[in-house]
Design an enzyme around this catalytic site. Structure first.
Site, mmCIF file in Angstrom:
data_model
loop_
_atom_site.group_PDB
_atom_site.id
_atom_site.type_symbol
_atom_site.label_atom_id
_atom_site.label_comp_id
_atom_site.label_asym_id
_atom_site.label_seq_id
_atom_site.Cartn_x
_atom_site.Cartn_y
_atom_site.Cartn_z
ATOM 1 N N SER A 55 0.806 -1.222 0.000
ATOM 2 C CA SER A 55 0.000 0.000 0.000
ATOM 3 C C SER A 55 0.841 1.276 0.000
ATOM 4 O O SER A 55 0.329 2.340 -0.313
ATOM 5 C CB SER A 55 -0.963 0.017 1.181
ATOM 6 N N LYS A 98 0.778 4.819 6.827
ATOM 7 C CA LYS A 98 0.219 5.607 5.721
ATOM 8 C C LYS A 98 0.828 7.001 5.765
ATOM 9 O O LYS A 98 1.530 7.378 6.693
ATOM 10 C CB LYS A 98 -1.307 5.745 5.837
#
Length: 187
Positions: A55, A98
């Site tokens: 990701s 993230k």
């Protein structure tokens, strides 16, 4: 008065059991100290995490290991584009990594795969995005003490578009270093 005899203390005059015991005790103290120091550093100074998914490609690849500095936000607030490790909002036993995109109080809009803040005409910098998705996401206002997170590999990232915001208390630290597959500082 006779002069005092100096006491001689050397290994030759000590019983072998005492020498061995002292050496074992010295090693045991060093091991205990090292374990305690490692636990304290891991608990209060760094977060050491393994990355299971892509990701965050191409900055952080699957199976990379990263270190985050827990004290990064002791005297300042998280900033846009910081890469952070945080407790996943829906299951705080899981750690996620993230990039911070939306700050508290901002309106985040995704249009044609580009991120716009507070209705700006110009999209955010996105030179780190590895796999752009040409999608739209309704405008959302980031709540106080919360952040809007996106993965750099937008096509394959489960992020704030799916599960919402990350509260400030769930941010463990700013990722500063990656190792294992490759060494490097993270921006």
């Amino acid at each position: 008065m006779s002069p005092k005899k100096e006491e001689v203390t050397n290994n030759e005059s000590r019983p072998i059991k005492t020498i061995v015991f002292d050496e074992v005790l010295s090693w045991a103290k060093m091991i205990v100290f090292t374990v305690i120091a490692a636990v304290l550093i891991n608990q209060f100074v760094i977060v050491n995490a393994s990355i299971p998914t892509g990701s965050m490609e191409s900055v952080i690849m699957p199976n990379d290991r990263i270190i985050a500095f827990r004290l990064s936000y002791l005297f300042r607030e998280p900033e846009r584009f910081d890469i952070v490790i945080f407790r996943f909002p829906n299951d705080e036993s899981r750690l996620y990594v993230k990039r911070i995109i939306g700050l508290p109080g901002e309106t985040v809009t995704i249009y044609n795969g580009r991120v716009y803040i507070d209705g700006a005409d110009v999209h955010l910098r996105d030179d780190f995005v590895s796999n752009r998705v040409v999608d739209n996401h309704d405008s959302v206002v980031v709540p106080d003490y919360s952040y809007f997170m996106l993965g750099d590999n937008r096509r394959f990232s489960e992020d704030s578009r799916a599960w919402g915001f990350v509260h400030r208390d769930n941010i463990l630290g700013r990722a500063i270093f990656k190792y294992y597959r490759g060494f490097g500082l993270l921006h």
